[in-house]
Every structure is written in structure tokens, then in C-alpha cells.
Write an enzyme that holds these catalytic residues in place. Structure first.
Site, short mmCIF file in Angstrom:
data_model
loop_
_atom_site.label_atom_id
_atom_site.label_comp_id
_atom_site.label_asym_id
_atom_site.label_seq_id
_atom_site.Cartn_x
_atom_site.Cartn_y
_atom_site.Cartn_z
N ARG A 132 56.52 -20.99 38.96
CA ARG A 132 55.77 -21.21 40.20
C ARG A 132 56.14 -20.13 41.21
O ARG A 132 56.98 -19.27 40.94
CB ARG A 132 56.12 -22.58 40.78
CG ARG A 132 57.62 -22.75 41.04
CD ARG A 132 57.92 -24.00 41.83
NE ARG A 132 59.35 -24.29 41.90
CZ ARG A 132 60.20 -23.76 42.77
NH1 ARG A 132 59.76 -22.86 43.65
NH2 ARG A 132 61.47 -24.09 42.79
N HIS A 165 74.47 -25.15 45.44
CA HIS A 165 73.34 -24.75 44.59
C HIS A 165 72.04 -24.53 45.38
O HIS A 165 70.96 -24.47 44.79
CB HIS A 165 73.09 -25.78 43.48
CG HIS A 165 74.30 -26.07 42.65
ND1 HIS A 165 74.89 -25.13 41.83
CD2 HIS A 165 75.06 -27.19 42.54
CE1 HIS A 165 75.94 -25.66 41.24
NE2 HIS A 165 76.08 -26.90 41.65
N GLU A 216 76.90 -26.98 30.15
CA GLU A 216 77.19 -25.58 29.84
C GLU A 216 78.52 -25.19 30.45
O GLU A 216 78.87 -25.64 31.54
CB GLU A 216 76.08 -24.66 30.38
CG GLU A 216 74.75 -24.83 29.67
CD GLU A 216 73.68 -23.91 30.22
OE1 GLU A 216 72.68 -23.69 29.51
OE2 GLU A 216 73.82 -23.43 31.36
N LYS A 241 65.18 -28.77 30.22
CA LYS A 241 66.31 -27.87 30.07
C LYS A 241 66.70 -27.67 28.60
O LYS A 241 67.15 -26.58 28.22
CB LYS A 241 67.51 -28.42 30.84
CG LYS A 241 67.36 -28.36 32.36
CD LYS A 241 67.50 -26.93 32.85
CE LYS A 241 67.61 -26.91 34.37
NZ LYS A 241 66.43 -27.44 35.04
#
Length: 542
Positions: free
Chosen positions: A264, A209, A174, A89
Site C-alpha cells: 500500500r 516499533h 524470529e 507473516k
């Protein structure tokens, strides 16, 4: 099978019956899908020349991609360097910044003090494990939370799922972007450095999520769409991506922010296939073999045709945990513009160790309203008896004007509290407990799954603190201590498969947090009014 290529499918013991329906020439047993050496041994012993890693597990592993190459096997996916970059990340964020692609205000944090300092300028934020992805290793944090515990849980989940030492390397935080839609762009790239796109998808309808409904195209303003498509292609080229890549963004009315890239095949590839007419698995194979976008006719994307909607039908209880009852009847819908991707059938059951996705119901029509309506009808035509499912939740979502109109944001499901639980669903806690006649408080499993962590006997605990973690349906559920005292006995071991309501441990002590439930004293009133359903009825009556 369309290419007449012999194929060997690998399957764990829990998946043997399901894998028998895949249509492979042979099923090879493995103990774990994450055991790279075992997979390579299967490939070598069967004379295979290529490995397709599927959706998850090792599909984004740079080490596995490299090991396939070292073993003389073609890895149908991105090269190791691109996988390593997008699997980190921090590195991914750096590439976006260098490419002048907008990102949310963020930082790398290594201590709770670092995170507390970041939150001084933001009421809440998203904490991400450096190696997380697919909704794992992600937690919302706010001022006043136990930041040390949040960081530890986030790092542990990311590390268990993807490897790496996130606790030592740091986590990404974030600022939380509110009122945003989750939009992703499907990119295709070849080994010459050429990259193009196959349009966009709206994946805003999600819970904890995890995506529930996807729609392609996303229905963006022309200028915003162009900016996202250009940014995605720029990032693909900058990373040396080859094959397929999905670039994910948060989009508000006046801005967009890069989130991550999944290099992917995605579960929601179906909606892109229907609007583009491009078989993404066939394209993967061709690009892995060295074909160019020019030879495939994909230098410029085909015009998007109509709108496609995918609804993910899960075997899950209203609480959000998996429903593992065997399927008695399984009759998917059919008809023009209806596609159902599934390997399930009567006699099979979802297993708590894996994703409980039973089927993907995909529809295609001329416009968004017609495609959503067709998906809603197909869902109602699905005859399934046995496990509980999220069909009611999906139906309620597809009936909402915000879904048809394209205004639903990433918090839409939780704000309406569909299916109870909202953002708190699946966190476990002291409510998953009982008390016996001897005053011992029993912590119970909030859902079926794999026990990943549990405290040792004799450990002193405080009511509400984390004493166990269960992995269920790709998510890690926290179980809280039911009382303050000492752990008298541990009734399950790390790695055990536990059922919902299984006793995990006993705590001796009289100081509870006030929310223990005594067996038999608190039966659910099935006729009682429910605020969430009342709110839904009012919305649908408008």
C-alpha cells in the site's frame, strides 16, 4: 483534485471537523473506518467508481479488495491474492525463503513451550502476530518472560487490528537482530508482471516499533543497496503485486534480512517523492487504471536527486500517551525545500482513538547533512500552541551525529532514553494506581485511548498481572493489577474512551506490589536532575 475527479471522503464522528479540511466534494459519515459494508454502501449510494483505502485500516485487506471488485468498484491497491499473501507473516516468510531472500532464524509457535524451546538458542526474540503489521501485534520476548501472556497479548492485538485467529493459527518468532538499521525499498508494479523500484528509505529512528524520522535514500553501500533492490523486485514479481509495495529489511554491517511487505501507500511516501520526482498517489491511480510502467516511464527508476528527511510531529505527552488538548495556534514552516503535509489547524484536536500524527515535516537538500539541518530548522520554525508534542524529541534526534552520519540503528532512540521511558514506556503497570482511605487500590489509565479489554467484577487478581488493555496511538497499553485481592468494582466498559488517569477499577486487598502512589504525596519535582537529559547534553557537547 489535480485530476478534477469528484471525491467523497468518509469520516467518523470524531474526525468530522478534520475531514472538512480534506478538500473532498462531500463528507459521508460512517461509524467505523473498518466497516467494509458501510464504506461500500457510501460508494454505491454516491455513484463512485473507485475506492482509495488510504494508509491503514482496510488498505491491506484482501476481503475488502475482493468486495470492491464484486461491487464493480476499482480498488486502488494490490489485488486480493497479493494482499492475502503479504498479510500473512507465515506465508510471506515462506515466499522469501523460496525466493532465496535472507530471513532471520525463525519458527511458527503455537504454545509457550514452542516459544521456550526457540529461546533456548536465543536470549531474546521478536514475536509477531500472523496478521500483524505497522508495529502492531509485535513484542520482544526473552528467556524468563511470561511467554504465555506475551503470546496471548500479541495474538489478541493482531486479531483486533487485522482480523484472523492468530492464537489458533500460530505466531511467528524470529531471533532478534541486534545493531541493525531498518531500511525499506519502494516498489512499483503493473498488471503485466513488470516491477521496478524508486530507491530506498532509512526508517531506523523509531520508538515502540513506530517510526519517527525517515530519510531517503538510506545511504547504503552500493553492493548492499543493489542486493536489497533486486530482492524487493523479485518478491514483488513472485507475489503478483500490482501498484505500490514497500519491502522492509533489517540491515547490519555484513548482512540483511527480509521483515515484511506493506502492499500500500506508506506514510513516508513523501521522501521518495522528493528524491524521485514521482507522485506516488498519481502513480497508484494510473496503475489501478491499467497503465503500464513503460507508459509511465518507470521501467527504469529516475535518478535519485539529493536527500529528503521526514519528521513526524505527534500530539503526545512526554510519557508517550496522546495529548488531546485543542490546538490554539498552528503555523507550519515554509520555504524552499520545505513541505508540510497536514490537515490540522487551530481549533482541532487529536483523538485518542486514532493516530495522533499532527503533521509530516519534510525537507529536501543536496546531501544528508543539509537535509537533516533543514528539517531541524523547519521544526524550530513550526509555531504550535495547545497540545504537547514530540517536537523536543525530534529536535534532539536531528541534532545527533549518528543521525546525520547514518549509523543510528533501530534501538538508537531507546538506548538514549529520549523523552524518558525507553522500551518500557507505555506498558502501564502498577505505577498507574492510587489507594484510597478505605484501602481500595484504584487502577488508572496510563494514557487516553479506547478500552479494549478489562476484567469482570469479583475477579481475583495478583499484583502486576494484566487486568486491562487500552488502545492508544495504534499501540495497546497493558494495565497491571495494583494489588493482590478481588476486583471490587469495574468503573469503565469495553469500548469506552478513557482519559489519562481515569479510574478503571477498584481492587480490595492489602497486599500491594509496593509501588502504589497515594494521591498528592508524590508530586513531580520539575527542577530535579534527569539522567536522560543529562546524557543527551553530554552527547551534544562533544
Amino acid at each position: 483534485r489535480e485530476r478534477a475527479l469528484p471525491a467523497v471522503a468518509v469520516a467518523t464522528r470524531e474526525d468530522e471537523a478534520l475531514a472538512a479540511r480534506y478538500g473532498a466534494n462531500e463528507i459521508a459519515p460512517v461509524a467505523s473506518y473498518a466497516d467494509a459494508e458501510a464504506l461500500l454502501e457510501v460508494a454505491r449510494s454516491r455513484g463512485c467508481d473507485a475506492v482509495h483505502p488510504g494508509y491503514g485500516f482496510l488498505s491491506e485487506s484482501a476481503a475488502f479488495s475482493r468486495a470492491c471488485g464484486d461491487a464493480g468498484l476499482l480498488f486502488v491497491g494490490a489485488p486480493p491474492a497479493a494482499l492475502a499473501l503479504w498479510g500473512d507473516k507465515i506465508a510471506a516468510r515462506d515466499v522469501a525463503v523460496a525466493s532465496r531472500v535472507p530471513v532471520a532464524r525463525g519458527a511458527v509457535v503455537r504454545t509457550a513451550s514452542d516459544l521456550e524451546a526457540f529461546l533456548a538458542d536465543a536470549e531474546s526474540a521478536i514475536l509477531k502476530a500472523r496478521t500483524g503489521g505497522g508495529g502492531r501485534g509485535i513484542r520482544e520476548v526473552a528467556r524468563g518472560d511470561d511467554l504465555s501472556e506475551a503470546m496471548a497479548l500479541c495474538a489478541a492485538e493482531g486479531g483486533r487490528a487485522f482480523g484472523g485467529d492468530d492464537a489458533a493459527e500460530g505466531l511467528v518468532v524470529e531471533e532478534l537482530v541486534r545493531g541493525a538499521r531498518h531500511v525499506e525499498v519502494q516498489v512499483v508494479a503493473d498488471a503485466s508482471g513488470a516491477a521496478s523500484h524508486l530507491w530506498d528509505r532509512d526508517c531506523s529512528l523509531q520508538r515502540r516499533h513506530q517510526k519517527l524520522v525517515e530519510i531517503a535514500p538510506a545511504g547504503l553501500a552500493a553492493e548492499t543497496r543493489r542486493a536489497l533492490l533486486d530482492a524487493s523486485i523479485e518478491l514483488a514479481k513472485a507475489s503478483g503485486l500490482v501498484g505500490l509495495g514497500t519491502f522492509e529489511f533489517l540491515v547490519t554491517e555484513d548482512a540483511f534480512f527480509f521483515c515484511e511487505c506493506n502492499p500500500r501507500l506508506q506514510v513516508e511516501h513523501t521522501v521518495t517523492e522528493l528524491i524521485s520526482g514521482v507522485d506516488l498517489v498519481e502513480t497508484q491511480l494510473s496503475l489501478a487504471e491499467g497503465r503500464t510502467l513503460a507508459s509511465l516511464g518507470l521501467v527504469d527508476p529516475p535518478a535519485a536527486r539529493g536527500v529528503a528527511v521526514q519528521a513526524r510531529l505527534y500530539a503526545e505527552k512526554q510519557s508517550g500517551g496522546p495529548s488531546v488538548a485543542p490546538i490554539k495556534v498552528f503555523e507550519p514552516p515554509t520555504g524552499a525545500g520545505v513541505r508540510v503535509d497536514t490537515a490540522y489547524g487551530a481549533g482541532l484536536a487529536a483523538h485518542p482513538s486514532y493516530d495522533a500524527l499532527l503533521a509530516k515535516i519534510v525537507t529536501h537538500a543536496a546531501d544528508r547533512g543539509a537535509a537533516v539541518a533543514k528539517c531541524r530548522l523547519a521544526l524550530s520554525d513550526f509555531v504550535l500552541d495547545g497540545p504537547e508534542t514530540n517536537a523536543g524529541l525530534l529536535a534532539a534526534l536531528l541534532d545527533c551525529d549518528e543521525v546525520v552520519g547514518g549509523s543510528a540503528t533501530t534501538t538508537f532512540v531507546e538506548e538514549l532514553d529520549f523523552g524518558r521511558g525507553g522500551a518500557e514506556a507505555g506498558r502501564g503497570g502498577a505505577a498507574d494506581a492510587t489507594e484510597d482511605d478505605e484501602g481500595l487500590a484504584t487502577a488508572r489509565a496510563p494514557a487516553a485511548g479506547t478500552l479494549r479489554q478489562i476484567v469482570a467484577p469479583g475477579t481475583p487478581v495478583v499484583a502486576g498481572e494484566t487486568i486491562a488493555i487500552i488502545e492508544s496511538m495504534k499501540m495497546e497499553l497493558v494495565v497491571a493489577a495494583p494489588a493482590t485481592g478481588d476486583v471490587d468494582a469495574v468503573l469503565a466498559a469495553t469500548g469506552d474512551i478513557v482519559a489519562e488517569d481515569d479510574a478503571l477499577l477498584l481492587v480490595s486487598g492489602t497486599q500491594t506490589d509496593g509501588s502504589l502512589v497515594v494521591d498528592g504525596d508524590d508530586e513531580a519535582d520539575l527542577d530535579a536532575a534527569r539522567d536522560d537529559l543529562d546524557a543527551l547534553r553530554r552527547r551534544l557537547a562533544k
